[in-house]
Design a protein around this motif. Structure first.
Motif, PDB file in Angstrom:
ATOM      1  N   ALA A 107      45.089 -67.692  77.310  1.00 39.89           N
ATOM      2  CA  ALA A 107      43.764 -67.739  76.685  1.00 39.89           C
ATOM      3  C   ALA A 107      43.157 -66.346  76.595  1.00 39.89           C
ATOM      4  O   ALA A 107      42.573 -65.975  75.568  1.00 39.89           O
ATOM      5  CB  ALA A 107      42.846 -68.672  77.473  1.00 39.89           C
ATOM      6  N   LEU A 108      43.285 -65.547  77.659  1.00 47.02           N
ATOM      7  CA  LEU A 108      42.741 -64.197  77.630  1.00 47.02           C
ATOM      8  C   LEU A 108      43.503 -63.300  76.649  1.00 47.02           C
ATOM      9  O   LEU A 108      42.920 -62.440  76.006  1.00 47.02           O
ATOM     10  CB  LEU A 108      42.757 -63.597  79.033  1.00 47.02           C
ATOM     11  N   THR A 109      44.798 -63.507  76.529  1.00 45.08           N
ATOM     12  CA  THR A 109      45.593 -62.726  75.584  1.00 45.08           C
ATOM     13  C   THR A 109      45.157 -63.041  74.150  1.00 45.08           C
ATOM     14  O   THR A 109      44.989 -62.134  73.338  1.00 45.08           O
ATOM     15  CB  THR A 109      47.098 -63.030  75.767  1.00 45.08           C
ATOM     16  N   LEU A 110      44.992 -64.320  73.846  1.00 39.01           N
ATOM     17  CA  LEU A 110      44.546 -64.704  72.510  1.00 39.01           C
ATOM     18  C   LEU A 110      43.136 -64.178  72.229  1.00 39.01           C
ATOM     19  O   LEU A 110      42.850 -63.705  71.124  1.00 39.01           O
ATOM     20  CB  LEU A 110      44.563 -66.220  72.344  1.00 39.01           C
ATOM     21  N   LEU A 111      42.264 -64.260  73.213  1.00 39.29           N
ATOM     22  CA  LEU A 111      40.900 -63.839  73.027  1.00 39.29           C
ATOM     23  C   LEU A 111      40.800 -62.335  72.789  1.00 39.29           C
ATOM     24  O   LEU A 111      40.116 -61.888  71.883  1.00 39.29           O
ATOM     25  CB  LEU A 111      40.041 -64.234  74.253  1.00 39.29           C
ATOM     26  N   THR A 112      41.514 -61.555  73.591  1.00 34.99           N
ATOM     27  CA  THR A 112      41.422 -60.093  73.449  1.00 34.99           C
ATOM     28  C   THR A 112      42.212 -59.586  72.255  1.00 34.99           C
ATOM     29  O   THR A 112      41.889 -58.526  71.716  1.00 34.99           O
ATOM     30  CB  THR A 112      41.904 -59.394  74.729  1.00 34.99           C
TER      31      THR A 112
END
Length: 115
Positions: A107-112
């Motif tokens: 989720a953090l990879t997609l968000l950033t």
């Protein structure tokens, strides 16, 4: 989006306003009340007002009491969304990091990567 439609369905004009002026001249009455709230060049919120653009907005004073309550709840909900994004999402990610590390990382990879 669905909640926006549901909230708009609950908003009603005060009955005494409808009966006092009639349904035909309601638009004129609303326009006069809206102009009374506007200042020359700057509206009540302090933003610049374009004299050529006056959206057909119903003043809050024309709403019934129950509609005002629904509207105030909607305003509070909409103003809390940035707070949830700034403070709530990081707290949620911290809480989910231990039991679901791979999902949080994804989720953090997609968000950033979108930024």
């Amino acid at each position: 989006l669905i909640i926006t439609v549901v909230v708009s369905m609950f908003l009603k004009v005060r009955p005494e306003l409808l009966h006092a002026v009639g349904a035909d001249s309601l638009g004129d009455t609303i326009a006069r009340e809206a102009q009374a709230w506007q200042h020359v060049g700057i509206d009540a919120n302090g933003s610049i007002q374009d004299p050529l653009y006056c959206p057909p907005v119903l003043p809050q004073e024309c709403l019934s009491d129950s509609s005002r309550l629904v509207y105030q709840c909607w305003v509070r909900f909409c103003s809390l969304i940035p707070c949830w994004m700034v403070f709530g999402m990081p707290m949620l990610m911290m809480g989910l990091a231990r039991p679901y590390p791979q999902e949080v990382f994804a989720a953090l990879t997609l968000l950033t990567s979108a930024m």
